[in-house]
Design a protein around this motif. Structure first.
Motif, mmCIF file in Angstrom:
data_model
loop_
_atom_site.group_PDB
_atom_site.id
_atom_site.type_symbol
_atom_site.label_atom_id
_atom_site.label_comp_id
_atom_site.label_asym_id
_atom_site.label_seq_id
_atom_site.Cartn_x
_atom_site.Cartn_y
_atom_site.Cartn_z
ATOM 1 N N SER A 1 8.819 47.641 38.308
ATOM 2 C CA SER A 1 7.657 47.120 37.583
ATOM 3 C C SER A 1 7.727 45.605 37.482
ATOM 4 O O SER A 1 6.701 44.934 37.458
ATOM 5 N N CYS B 1 5.738 45.164 41.374
ATOM 6 C CA CYS B 1 4.385 45.100 40.814
ATOM 7 C C CYS B 1 4.154 43.786 40.075
ATOM 8 O O CYS B 1 3.140 43.133 40.278
ATOM 9 N N CYS C 1 3.786 43.640 36.817
ATOM 10 C CA CYS C 1 2.982 43.851 35.612
ATOM 11 C C CYS C 1 3.749 43.470 34.349
ATOM 12 O O CYS C 1 3.144 43.106 33.341
ATOM 13 N N GLY D 1 4.331 40.864 29.103
ATOM 14 C CA GLY D 1 3.302 41.606 29.816
ATOM 15 C C GLY D 1 3.241 43.050 29.356
ATOM 16 O O GLY D 1 3.876 43.447 28.376
ATOM 17 N N LYS D 2 2.472 43.829 30.100
ATOM 18 C CA LYS D 2 2.251 45.230 29.755
ATOM 19 C C LYS D 2 2.268 46.054 31.038
ATOM 20 O O LYS D 2 1.751 45.627 32.073
ATOM 21 N N LEU D 3 2.838 47.245 30.974
ATOM 22 C CA LEU D 3 2.884 48.122 32.148
ATOM 23 C C LEU D 3 1.474 48.424 32.641
ATOM 24 O O LEU D 3 0.586 48.750 31.844
ATOM 25 N N CYS D 4 1.297 48.357 33.947
ATOM 26 C CA CYS D 4 0.032 48.796 34.538
ATOM 27 C C CYS D 4 0.029 50.325 34.553
ATOM 28 O O CYS D 4 1.060 50.965 34.341
ATOM 29 N N CYS E 1 2.594 51.860 37.154
ATOM 30 C CA CYS E 1 3.999 51.776 36.740
ATOM 31 C C CYS E 1 4.256 52.686 35.548
ATOM 32 O O CYS E 1 5.304 53.336 35.472
#
Length: 132
Positions: A44, A48, A50, A80-83, A86
Motif C-alpha cells: 500500500s 499504490c 495510498c 493518508g488513507k487506504l484506497c 488496498c
C-alpha cells in the motif's frame, strides 16, 4: 448473540480445514498469513502509495505528565488513507489470519470467544494502563 457468531465461525473453520490439520501446518500457515498482512500493508505504501509512512523517534512527554498525554504524544506514523483496493487486500489477508488463528484455537481446544472476552475484560479493567 455475539458468542453465537464466534462459535459459528469457529465451527465453520473446523469443518472447512482439510489439508492443514497438523498443529505444525497451522502455526506455519498462521505465521505466513501474518507475513502476507505485513506485505499487503507495505505494498500500500510502495506500489499504490495510498498511504505513506513518516516515521521518526517517538517523543515521550515529561515524567510528570499523565497517561492521557502519553497516548496523545505517540503516533502511528501513517499518512493518508487506504484506497478501496488496498483495503480489500488487507481485509482479505486479515481474514485468512483469523482463519488460521481460529484453527489454532480448535487444535488446542480453546474457545475463541472466551479468549476474546478475557482480553476485553482485561482491557476494560486496566484501561490505558495495559500499556501495549
Amino acid at each position: 448473540m455475539k458468542d453465537l457468531i464466534f462459535d459459528n465461525f469457529q465451527n465453520a473453520v473446523d469443518e472447512s480445514l482439510l489439508r492443514h490439520k497438523s498443529i505444525l501446518d497451522i502455526i506455519t500457515k498462521l505465521q505466513e498469513s501474518e507475513g502476507r498482512i505485513n506485505r499487503a500493508v507495505a505494498k500500500s505504501v510502495t506500489n499504490c502509495g495510498c498511504i505513506r509512512v513518516d516515521a521518526k523517534k517517538q517523543e515521550l512527554p515529561k515524567e510528570d505528565d499523565d497517561i492521557e498525554q502519553l497516548s496523545n504524544a505517540l503516533k502511528t506514523h501513517i499518512e493518508g488513507k487506504l484506497c478501496d483496493s488496498c483495503r480489500e487486500v488487507i481485509e482479505h489477508e486479515i481474514g485468512n489470519n483469523l482463519f488460521y488463528l481460529t484453527s489454532l484455537c480448535n487444535a488446542l481446544d480453546l474457545n475463541l470467544y472466551d479468549i476474546f472476552i478475557k482480553e476485553y475484560d482485561k482491557i476494560n479493567t486496566l484501561g490505558r494502563y495495559t500499556l501495549r
